[in-house]
Scaffold this active site. Structure first.
Site, PDB file in Angstrom:
ATOM      1  N   SER A 146      20.390 101.120  19.143  1.00 29.48           N
ATOM      2  CA  SER A 146      19.681  99.839  19.116  1.00 29.48           C
ATOM      3  C   SER A 146      18.203 100.068  18.853  1.00 29.48           C
ATOM      4  CB  SER A 146      19.853  99.111  20.449  1.00 29.48           C
ATOM      5  OG  SER A 146      18.962  98.014  20.561  1.00 29.48           O
ATOM      6  N   TYR A 159      19.279  99.433  29.245  1.00 25.02           N
ATOM      7  CA  TYR A 159      19.843  99.368  27.894  1.00 25.02           C
ATOM      8  C   TYR A 159      19.082 100.275  26.933  1.00 25.02           C
ATOM      9  CZ  TYR A 159      21.306  97.298  23.443  1.00 25.02           C
ATOM     10  OH  TYR A 159      21.786  97.101  22.168  1.00 25.02           O
ATOM     11  N   LYS A 163      20.457 103.598  24.954  1.00 31.49           N
ATOM     12  CA  LYS A 163      20.506 103.631  23.491  1.00 31.49           C
ATOM     13  C   LYS A 163      19.580 104.703  22.922  1.00 31.49           C
ATOM     14  CE  LYS A 163      23.558 100.420  22.610  1.00 31.49           C
ATOM     15  NZ  LYS A 163      24.908 100.802  22.098  1.00 31.49           N
TER      16      LYS A 163
END
Length: 262
Positions: A146, A159, A163
């Site tokens: 991401s 997150y 990532k």
């Protein structure tokens, strides 16, 4: 012809998180390029619909409904591919994600869960797939990272950390598995999937996100699927250990959660 390099005729792919969004678009794109596909996610009904789309372009689909947050379940897909189709050439580690959360509400357990769902599952499937790939013509792996793995925004600690780790995992795995298996990743920007419904379906929020994106639009799942076809096909055969930024040109986050100073 140059387009021949994008063909995947006779190859077999595994796509995780393939019931909708990027995974579904990828499964169909790989089939359109000639591959048979093992598609996996939690929801069988969604997978059956994607299987119909794969079969409509003349390829075979094998459906596996599984809890892919469990690395063992993810790893089992390699055997499912060889059982169903007799070989395995392509792995797309698409499953993943983590809800935003303020840092003081991000427990150690939540952080570890994010790492397991986004990194450990990809590792488990990649390792399980390696013997089958080496037993054939080699292979290609694509990990879905991401933009938040390289940018900083409040609320994305778990997150973004996971990532970012997946991006570095990609570089290291590519080194370990060269020359016969290529490993690359895509740092995905804002794409119109169900995870972004709250923005896509709100004209004001969508407008703000588009205005904050240099290309002035939200991405489509097919934007990512097209990049994956390039990376796993002969068109990308001189590319490994790279993280492709398919994000509309972002240099700063295009969605602020509005979390206040502590």
């Amino acid at each position: 012809m140059i387009l021949d390099r994008f063909q995947l005729t006779g190859q077999v792919a595994v796509v995780t998180g393939a019931g909708r969004g990027i995974g579904a678009a990828t499964a169909v794109a790989l089939a359109e390029a000639g591959a048979d596909v093992v598609i996996a996610s939690r929801t069988r009904d969604q997978l059956e619909l994607i299987a119909q789309r794969v079969e409509a372009v003349g390829r075979r689909a094998h459906v596996v409904a599984a809890d892919l947050s469990d690395p063992a379940e993810a790893a089992s897909l390699a055997q499912a591919a060889t059982d169903a189709f007799g070989r395995l050439d392509i792995v797309v580690n698409n499953v993943g994600g983590t809800y935003p959360r303020p840092i003081l509400e991000t427990s150690t357990e939540f952080l570890e869960e994010a790492f397991r769902f986004n990194v450990s599952t990809a590792h488990a499937l990649t390792v399980a797939a390696t013997p089958a790939m080496l037993g054939g013509d080699g292979g290609a792996v694509v990990n879905i990272s991401s933009v938040m793995g390289r940018l900083a925004g409040r609320g994305f600690l778990a997150y973004g950390t996971a990532k970012g780790a997946l991006a570095q995992y990609t570089r290291l795995a590519a080194t370990d598995l060269a020359p016969r298996i290529r490993v690359n990743a895509i740092a995905v920007g804002s794409v119109a999937t169900s995870a972004l419904d709250v923005v896509v379906n709100n004209p004001e929020l969508r407008g703000k996100m588009e205005d904050a994106t240099p290309l002035r639009r939200i991405g489509e799942a097919e934007d990512i699927a097209a990049t994956i076809v390039y990376l796993v096909s002969r068109a990308g055969k001189f590319v490994t250990g790279k993280v492709f930024e398919v994000d509309g040109g972002l240099q700063t986050p295009n969605l602020e959660l509005g979390l206040p100073d502590l």
